[in-house]
Write an enzyme that holds these catalytic residues in place. Structure first.
Site, PDB file in Angstrom:
ATOM      1  N   ARG A   1      -2.366 -32.082   7.195  1.00 56.99           N
ATOM      2  CA  ARG A   1      -3.119 -30.943   7.998  1.00 56.99           C
ATOM      3  C   ARG A   1      -3.204 -29.828   7.053  1.00 56.99           C
ATOM      4  NH1 ARG A   1       1.087 -30.700  12.781  1.00 56.99           N
ATOM      5  NH2 ARG A   1      -0.182 -28.683  13.191  1.00 56.99           N
TER       6      ARG A   1
ATOM      7  N   ASP B   1       3.609 -36.090  13.458  1.00 51.09           N
ATOM      8  CA  ASP B   1       4.184 -34.717  13.868  1.00 51.09           C
ATOM      9  C   ASP B   1       3.990 -34.753  15.473  1.00 51.09           C
ATOM     10  OD1 ASP B   1       4.809 -33.613  11.627  1.00 51.09           O
ATOM     11  OD2 ASP B   1       2.994 -32.438  11.485  1.00 51.09           O
TER      12      ASP B   1
ATOM     13  N   TYR C   1      -5.035 -41.545   6.640  1.00 54.17           N
ATOM     14  CA  TYR C   1      -5.186 -40.851   7.528  1.00 54.17           C
ATOM     15  C   TYR C   1      -6.522 -40.425   7.761  1.00 54.17           C
ATOM     16  CZ  TYR C   1      -0.009 -39.930   8.149  1.00 54.17           C
ATOM     17  OH  TYR C   1       1.376 -39.777   8.441  1.00 54.17           O
TER      18      TYR C   1
ATOM     19  N   ARG D   1       6.438 -40.631   9.922  1.00 56.55           N
ATOM     20  CA  ARG D   1       6.900 -39.930  10.779  1.00 56.55           C
ATOM     21  C   ARG D   1       5.901 -38.777  11.555  1.00 56.55           C
ATOM     22  NH1 ARG D   1      12.078 -39.161   7.226  1.00 56.55           N
ATOM     23  NH2 ARG D   1      13.071 -40.928   7.640  1.00 56.55           N
TER      24      ARG D   1
END
Lengths: 244, 244
Positions: free
Chosen positions: B196, B52, B110, B50
């Site tokens: 992040r 952001d 990622y 999911r």
């Protein structure tokens, strides 16, 4: 002092490289605006290639005469601070007083990117032209081979000119990448919209509308209407300007 | 039939992956909209990650149950015809009935792209976060090494949860590319905003605000405020979802 600038830009929202009157946004206009502010007086820059509206650059070169105490790295930082984020000054280097970005260029490299599977190139969609019909790449390569060398490229020029339209094409490379067909052109100079017309013509060969054997006929005709369509600006990027 | 979709998107103008009520644009919402039109009834898809608001994907995976006569390639063509150009369906493949994109995922990759020289990355500016201050990369690598393995990553999670916050980080690779520092993370799962916050913390190490030795202390604290800032969404891309 004469400086040589190497410049990247996303040409999407510009009316091309060349300064225009009024508020039409151009790359040259934006860079001159910032340099004029730095110099405290109007500054003109000379670009190596006058890219059309919507065409991009990874390695455009320009030169500019500036009277400043700033170091080249400081000039670069100043430009990158005040330019919009779709224009980037990759380098600023002192150049000989006689250096002229366009007149001294001995060649240029352009690439034209066709997205044969646009869904695989979402991030680069603004720098490619979608083309999802099948293309006969060997036929395109045969046609490309017939374009190499020195020719009068009047048929591949969107504008009549009294100046010589003879140019030398040193290389046309076709690369089949995942979801992409990339055409890279290297030559000693390119006429107005020449890369886009070459690309449109090669795509017509690839899709069977023209035979490779027609290339010599098109060259010989020296008339724009013999060549193929003008491929959209969005897929075209000025990759590099070559100097000796 | 259950299908597995592999999806690319430029997350810039979306409120993230997950469907929201009302007209808030989300990736899941857009894809479900087109699939519902294809199916003639409401369709739900399950995404593996999911992402952001503002986060991008090169290899998001989702699964969907569909009753259709269309071939997978026809489903893909239908989706790519009606989806906006910042979402691309890379592939549609039949999957086993038990396949669930999120529950069956054994890991994710990622990457976080820092533009250390943004003027060199004009074309990719929307997928990178500018960072022009100097970074001590060896110190960042030392800190990254201390994050590897299985830990309770509660300090690196923007949300309190009753569920386990233990995850396994298998790799953090730091690559110094021209004008870019790229951080690639591979792990068995990532908490809310974990990549992040990891990136923000590593950047704080790189800029001397934190010492690499503080990493074990941060992990041990299990409190968000011990870790560094949350790096902006724009630099983050979900590269790949791993299955066994």
């Amino acid at each position: 002092m004469n400086y040589r600038l190497t410049i990247q830009y996303d040409g999407t929202r510009y009316a091309g490289w060349q300064r225009q009157s009024g508020s039409t946004p151009t790359i040259q206009g934006k860079i001159e605006g910032v340099l004029s502010r730095l110099a405290g007086k109007p500054v003109e820059i000379q670009g190596a290639g006058r890219t059309d509206a919507g065409v991009h650059a990874l390695g455009q070169v320009a030169n500019v005469r500036l009277d400043t105490e700033l170091s080249p790295e400081e000039i670069r930082a100043y430009l990158n601070t005040y330019l919009p984020e779709d224009i980037g000054i990759v380098s600023v280097a002192p150049a000989s007083d006689r250096f002229h970005s366009r007149l001294n260029a001995i060649g240029k490299i352009y690439c034209y990117r066709l997205a044969t599977d646009p869904a695989r190139h979402v991030m680069e969609r603004k720098y490619m032209t979608p083309w999802t019909e099948p293309l006969d790449v060997p036929a395109m390569e045969q046609a490309a081979g017939l374009l190499l060398g020195s020719h009068d490229f009047q048929s591949f020029c969107a504008r009549k000119s009294k100046k010589s339209t003879v140019r030398r094409l040193d290389e046309i490379r076709l690369e089949q990448l995942p979801g992409e067909l990339r055409l890279t052109y290297r030559g000693n100079g390119f006429l107005y919209q020449m890369v886009r017309i070459l690309t449109g013509t090669l795509v017509e060969v690839g899709s069977g509308q023209k035979a490779p054997e027609e290339i010599p006929v098109i060259l010989e005709a020296r008339q724009r209407r013999y060549a193929g369509v003008t491929a959209p600006a969005q897929g075209l990027t000025l990759v590099q300007v070559l100097y000796s």
